[in-house]
Design an enzyme around this catalytic site. Structure first.
Site, short mmCIF file in Angstrom:
data_model
loop_
_atom_site.label_atom_id
_atom_site.label_comp_id
_atom_site.label_asym_id
_atom_site.label_seq_id
_atom_site.Cartn_x
_atom_site.Cartn_y
_atom_site.Cartn_z
N GLU A 154 1.33 9.20 139.99
CA GLU A 154 2.71 9.25 140.84
C GLU A 154 3.68 9.85 139.93
O GLU A 154 3.73 9.93 138.67
CB GLU A 154 3.04 7.76 141.33
CG GLU A 154 3.46 6.82 140.25
CD GLU A 154 4.65 6.84 139.45
OE1 GLU A 154 5.54 7.61 139.77
OE2 GLU A 154 4.38 6.30 138.63
N LYS A 157 10.70 9.48 140.74
CA LYS A 157 11.90 9.42 139.94
C LYS A 157 12.46 8.38 140.54
O LYS A 157 12.89 8.43 141.84
CB LYS A 157 12.96 10.71 139.77
CG LYS A 157 12.37 11.97 139.07
CD LYS A 157 13.21 12.86 138.99
CE LYS A 157 13.58 13.50 140.21
NZ LYS A 157 12.59 14.39 140.60
N GLU A 158 13.02 7.12 139.77
CA GLU A 158 13.70 5.94 140.43
C GLU A 158 14.96 6.49 141.04
O GLU A 158 15.56 7.48 140.40
CB GLU A 158 14.10 4.97 139.48
CG GLU A 158 12.53 4.37 139.25
CD GLU A 158 13.02 3.13 137.97
OE1 GLU A 158 14.08 2.69 137.99
OE2 GLU A 158 12.02 2.62 137.40
N TYR A 257 19.78 17.65 129.15
CA TYR A 257 20.90 16.96 128.90
C TYR A 257 21.09 16.21 127.95
O TYR A 257 20.07 15.20 127.91
CB TYR A 257 21.49 16.23 130.52
CG TYR A 257 21.79 17.42 131.32
CD1 TYR A 257 23.00 17.75 131.49
CD2 TYR A 257 20.69 18.00 132.08
CE1 TYR A 257 23.42 18.67 132.57
CE2 TYR A 257 21.43 19.19 133.10
CZ TYR A 257 22.59 19.54 133.13
OH TYR A 257 22.66 20.25 134.24
N CYS A 266 9.26 4.07 132.53
CA CYS A 266 8.09 5.20 132.13
C CYS A 266 8.09 5.93 131.03
O CYS A 266 7.15 5.72 130.19
CB CYS A 266 8.17 6.40 133.37
SG CYS A 266 7.52 5.57 135.00
N LYS A 327 19.70 4.60 134.49
CA LYS A 327 20.13 6.14 135.01
C LYS A 327 21.03 5.54 136.29
O LYS A 327 20.84 4.32 136.67
CB LYS A 327 18.99 6.83 135.05
CG LYS A 327 17.96 6.59 136.00
CD LYS A 327 17.13 7.56 136.31
CE LYS A 327 16.26 7.31 137.69
NZ LYS A 327 15.47 8.55 137.90
N ARG A 334 15.29 -1.72 132.39
CA ARG A 334 14.27 -1.73 131.63
C ARG A 334 14.37 -0.79 130.35
O ARG A 334 14.71 0.39 130.94
CB ARG A 334 12.83 -1.38 132.14
CG ARG A 334 12.06 -2.59 132.80
CD ARG A 334 11.04 -2.47 133.43
NE ARG A 334 11.41 -1.70 134.80
CZ ARG A 334 10.30 -1.58 135.56
NH1 ARG A 334 9.06 -1.91 135.33
NH2 ARG A 334 10.51 -0.86 136.75
#
Ligand code: UDX
Length: 445
Positions: A154, A157-158, A257, A266, A327, A334
């Site tokens: 997979e 993105k969270e 960035y 991840c 984020k 985590r």
């Protein structure tokens, strides 16, 4: 088609729900009875924009089921996804005990041909281990049932997982038979209508693709953080440098960035695991080792700036933090840089008042009452000696700085995400520090 998704964590839940959304009959399975009971009542174990509503809609439509009974759910399934956790072991390698236990469970219960797919991020060679578990379980039962294994990493993105699943950049599937390829192509057909590519390859290459993708992205970030630190020393502006290099299509504008280091479930885990896999096989991943150590150091950069600003003595200072999650748009804590920063501030004798729009309940599990949880972003800055911007949630981007200035004891801002303009902040009377730009209040790092 009928599928089972084992593991209702982040990946499993998003995967199962999105397949149900396009009309497939999905059962999501977990050994945690409480989690399954909650899901049946529409209570989700994670925060992900849009997911709760999508789960309810598909449960109501009768396409999405939740169960603890793997044996029942696996019967007559075309595809079973293994999406359970692979926590890092002591030495950084991925622990496969949950993945292999599920494979065994499937082998003990399957009754017809199916494709067993590893969706969790697993080291190269795991699908072969899954195949062995299945063969052994079937052997013990004394039955002959055809099956295939496949690897389908997979790239979610969270915070944007639903969009990533429904409109993927690409779908990568590792297979070792035409039959499995056919089943997987049929399963993903609803997501390919808009021209999103599906890339079939051998299984080890698919397993490696996931690690290589995350490691490349982590490399971009650490590289840029290194450049940012050097920009500060040399008097260059990393924002300008970023624009300057990003317009080269070979480099691209994304994931360059600078900030306070990557976190999450991840990047840190996968970078570590790939270094470990390589070492086990006699290869030294030199670039990734540097990526990791730059990232560890970057998580301390904001703290170091704070310490320096206050002449090395932080005892009794009150620090306000905006943002706790690793984020925006997630409550995931985590490997969050905030944890490193808070630990260091507390060790220096500071008090910390933090506000995060979503992650405070999750943060409490780790931080308990060592910090104060503010009721909003302005509450957090009352009497603060400095404000640290740790996560770039949208509501922190254009706050009312007049109010902030009135509430704070000292007008000092440490912006770990470069979301404000140095000149504007300085005009508003703030001592402003950020990453990779030498502002008037900032000595070289
Ligand atoms: C990541 C991958 O993007 C996804 O494809 C994979 O399946 C899982 O890991 P995620 O962990 O949700 O997804 O977060 P992502 O948005 O990629 O950000 C990771 C970290 O990098 C965050 O800590 C973020 O703050 C940081 N980051 C990202 C930067 O510091 N700079 C950037 O330019 C981009």
């Amino acid at each position: 088609m009928k599928i089972a998704v084992v593991g209702t964590g982040y990946v499993g839940l998003v995967t199962g729900t999105c397949f149900a959304e396009v009309g497939i009959d999905v059962t999501c399975i977990d050994i945690d009875q409480k989690k399954i009971d909650n899901l049946r009542h529409g209570i989700l174990p994670i925060y992900e924009p849009g997911l709760e509503e999508m789960v309810s809609r598909n449960v109501e439509a009768g396409r999405l089921h939740f169960s603890t009974n793997l044996g029942e759910a696996i019967k007559d399934c075309d595809v079973a996804f293994i999406a359970v956790g692979t926590p890092p072991g002591e030495d950084g390698s991925a622990d496969l005990k949950y993945v292999l236990a599920v494979a065994r469970g499937i082998g003990e219960n399957m009754n017809s041909y199916g494709v067993i797919v590893t969706k969790s991020t697993v080291p190269v060679g795991t699908a072969a281990k899954v195949r062995r578990e299945l063969e052994q379980a079937l052997g013990k039962r004394g039955v002959q049932i055809d099956f295939d294994v496949a690897s389908n990493p997979e790239f979610l993105k969270e915070g944007a997982a639903i969009d990533d699943f429904l409109k993927p950049d690409r779908i990568v599937v590792g297979v070792s038979s035409e039959r499995a390829e056919e089943v997987m192509r049929k399963l993903y057909k609803p997501f390919l209508l808009n021209g999103h590519p599906i890339i079939f390859m051998d299984i080890p290459s698919a397993e490696m693709t996931k690690y290589a993708a995350n490691s490349m992205l982590a490399t971009k970030i650490s590289f840029m953080n290194d450049i940012a630190n050097l920009c500060e020393i040399m008097g260059a502006d990393v924002n300008m440098v970023r624009k300057g290099i990003g317009s080269d299509a070979r480099i691209g504008t994304k994931f360059i960035y600078p900030g306070i280091g990557y976190g999450g479930s991840c990047f840190p885990k996968d970078v570590k695991a790939l270094i470990k896999t390589a070492a086990e096989n006699g290869y030294d991943m030199q670039v990734l080792k540097a990526v990791e150590s730059v990232n560890d150091a970057q998580k301390e950069v904001l703290f170091n700036k704070v310490r320096k600003h206050f002449g090395g003595d932080l005892k009794g200072k009150k620090l306000a933090l905006w943002g706790l999650s690793f984020k925006p748009k997630t409550d995931d804590m985590r490997e969050a840089p905030s944890l490193v920063i808070i630990e260091k501030l507390l060790a220096e004798g500071c008090t910390v008042s933090a506000y995060d729009p979503v992650a405070m309940p999750e943060a409490r599990h780790t931080l308990h009452d060592t910090i104060t949880y503010a009721k909003d972003q302005y509450d957090a800055v009352i009497d603060a000696d400095a404000l640290l911007v740790v996560t770039e949630w949208p509501e922190f981007r254009a706050p009312n700085f007049e109010v902030v200035a009135r509430l704070m004891k000292n007008k000092v801002v440490f912006d770990g995400r470069n979301i404000y303009e140095a000149t504007e902040m300085e005009q508003a009377g703030f001592a402003y520090h950020c990453i990779g730009i030498r502002t008037h209040h900032q000595e070289p790092a």
